[in-house]
Design a protein around this motif. Structure first.
Motif, PDB file in Angstrom:
ATOM      1  N   THR A 128     -35.754 -23.436  34.557  1.00  0.00           N
ATOM      2  CA  THR A 128     -36.869 -23.087  34.376  1.00  0.00           C
ATOM      3  C   THR A 128     -37.332 -22.640  35.971  1.00  0.00           C
ATOM      4  O   THR A 128     -37.249 -23.395  37.267  1.00  0.00           O
ATOM      5  N   ASN A 129     -37.497 -20.956  36.251  1.00  0.00           N
ATOM      6  CA  ASN A 129     -37.891 -20.583  37.604  1.00  0.00           C
ATOM      7  C   ASN A 129     -39.117 -20.911  37.804  1.00  0.00           C
ATOM      8  O   ASN A 129     -39.699 -20.012  36.483  1.00  0.00           O
ATOM      9  N   PRO A 130     -40.247 -21.884  38.038  1.00  0.00           N
ATOM     10  CA  PRO A 130     -41.715 -21.209  37.397  1.00  0.00           C
ATOM     11  C   PRO A 130     -42.029 -20.278  37.884  1.00  0.00           C
ATOM     12  O   PRO A 130     -43.212 -19.901  37.882  1.00  0.00           O
ATOM     13  N   MET A 146     -36.339 -27.687  33.187  1.00  0.00           N
ATOM     14  CA  MET A 146     -36.704 -27.011  32.129  1.00  0.00           C
ATOM     15  C   MET A 146     -38.270 -26.779  32.634  1.00  0.00           C
ATOM     16  O   MET A 146     -39.089 -25.927  31.932  1.00  0.00           O
ATOM     17  N   TYR A 147     -39.011 -28.516  33.280  1.00  0.00           N
ATOM     18  CA  TYR A 147     -40.513 -28.632  33.018  1.00  0.00           C
ATOM     19  C   TYR A 147     -40.586 -28.286  35.116  1.00  0.00           C
ATOM     20  O   TYR A 147     -41.593 -29.741  34.926  1.00  0.00           O
ATOM     21  N   PRO A 148     -40.591 -27.930  35.686  1.00  0.00           N
ATOM     22  CA  PRO A 148     -40.328 -27.669  37.528  1.00  0.00           C
ATOM     23  C   PRO A 148     -41.536 -28.452  38.063  1.00  0.00           C
ATOM     24  O   PRO A 148     -42.946 -28.025  37.088  1.00  0.00           O
ATOM     25  N   GLU A 149     -41.885 -28.771  39.046  1.00  0.00           N
ATOM     26  CA  GLU A 149     -42.286 -28.830  39.675  1.00  0.00           C
ATOM     27  C   GLU A 149     -43.545 -30.021  39.768  1.00  0.00           C
ATOM     28  O   GLU A 149     -44.694 -30.128  39.967  1.00  0.00           O
ATOM     29  N   GLY A 150     -43.173 -30.830  38.210  1.00  0.00           N
ATOM     30  CA  GLY A 150     -43.853 -32.355  38.604  1.00  0.00           C
ATOM     31  C   GLY A 150     -42.576 -33.553  39.162  1.00  0.00           C
ATOM     32  O   GLY A 150     -42.246 -32.929  39.236  1.00  0.00           O
ATOM     33  N   GLU A 151     -42.943 -34.501  38.524  1.00  0.00           N
ATOM     34  CA  GLU A 151     -42.262 -36.128  39.285  1.00  0.00           C
ATOM     35  C   GLU A 151     -41.676 -36.952  37.773  1.00  0.00           C
ATOM     36  O   GLU A 151     -42.315 -36.765  36.540  1.00  0.00           O
TER      37      GLU A 151
END
Length: 336
Positions: free
Chosen positions: A206-208, A174-179
């Protein structure tokens, strides 16, 4: 699976895949209970204490008869191995086999074997309903609804007592590109519960780049798995979200404040604590009675949302959202 399957649900032999309703208008459901408007006015005299689950797994009783009282870590190791066996079952096949065994023993009047086979059939039937049909344990739609609306971008997520890490992977989608950093002190959780979690399982997120729904899989996520006692973690206040799922209820009252401090200790200013605990309801009490040999190796409580929230509030957190999903209470909070 891919975005072509968004909006669908499907049963596998072990679990349900659910990619329905990415807009959370009907099927994704977090019941924002709003039962408490002012937590400072709530008292333990009003809400009472949680219900303690006192039935104990037979494997624990047998082990303690031979070796003395289990340590907390040994209890968790027993639980993790027992619980994991149920996630990897081909449930329809095993249920059919169990029913055949039951009928065979009935026809032969082997009453001792009938009792064993009947117990296994009941447990398999309950697991089939609770996990596979109802999807109450993972509950992706409910947890997406609980997790929505957090003001984070590319978050660092810390999952305390991570087990297979399901909820952190849903947050990551849901909150991508993190870790994600998952923490458990039983290495079996890393090697088997998480390690064997199916790469094919789809997490709706979600697609960022576009903001549109996207299906994510475990092998696309930035995840580190740390084997450690939470008290020994080297991290500072460096996480945007600190998550725990079914952790608080395993601590008697004398230790709950310490458990809550772990959530605060690693959180950035302005970060979020997200927690769930099993709900105090009749079907949960029934589940932990019938599934005692699978579930009941450790201290365990069932709470209502007011009891859970009072622990969180008294530990120095403001509660932003409180309510419940299928079988869990849910709270989103920030330190005061």
């Amino acid at each position: 699976m891919s975005e072509l399957q968004v909006g669908t649900t499907e049963l596998t032999p072990s679990y349900r895949v659910d990619l329905r309703n990415p807009t959370n208008e009907s099927l994704d459901e977090f019941i924002n209970a709003n039962v408490v408007s002012d937590w400072s006015q709530l008292t333990w005299k009003t809400v009472g204490k949680p219900y303690e689950v006192k039935s104990v797994a037979s494997s624990k009783r047998e082990w303690e008869h031979q070796h003395g009282e289990m340590s907390v870590k040994e209890s968790w190791e027993f639980f993790n191995r027992s619980f994991h066996e149920w996630f990897v079952k081909d449930v329809p096949a095993e249920l059919s086999s169990s029913k055949r065994e039951l009928m065979k023993y009935l026809s032969r009047f082997q009453l001792g074997e009938v009792k064993k086979a009947l117990g296994e059939t009941v447990r398999l039937s309950l697991w089939n309903y609770a996990h596979r049909i109802e999807d109450g344990i993972w509950d992706p739609r409910g947890k997406r609804a609980l997790f929505e609306g957090l003001d984070v971008r590319k978050p660092r997520i810390l999952f305390l007592g991570a087990a297979e890490g399901y909820e952190a992977m849903q947050l990551h989608a849901m909150y991508p590109e993190g870790e994600v950093v998952m923490v458990d002190y039983d290495d079996f959780c890393r090697t088997d519960r998480f390690g064997l979690f199916p790469d094919s399982y789809p997490f709706l997120g979600t697609n960022p780049a576009s903001g549109l729904p996207k299906v994510w899989h475990k092998n696309e996520m930035n995840i580190e798995y740390v084997i450690s006692d939470i008290r020994d973690l080297p991290f500072g206040k460096e996480f945007d979200i600190v998550l725990s799922v079914g952790l608080l209820e395993h601590f008697p009252d004398d230790f709950k404040a310490e458990a809550m401090d772990w959530h605060r200790k690693f959180l950035k200013p302005g970060g979020y604590v997200v927690m769930t605990t099993p709900r105090l309801q009749l079907k949960s009490r029934l589940f932990y009675t019938i599934m005692a040999d699978v579930m009941n190796h450790t201290y365990r409580e069932l709470m209502d949302i007011r009891q859970m929230g009072l622990y969180v509030y008294e530990a120095g957190f403001d509660i932003l959202r409180h309510g419940y999903i299928k079988v869990h209470n849910g709270i989103v909070a920030q330190p005061r």
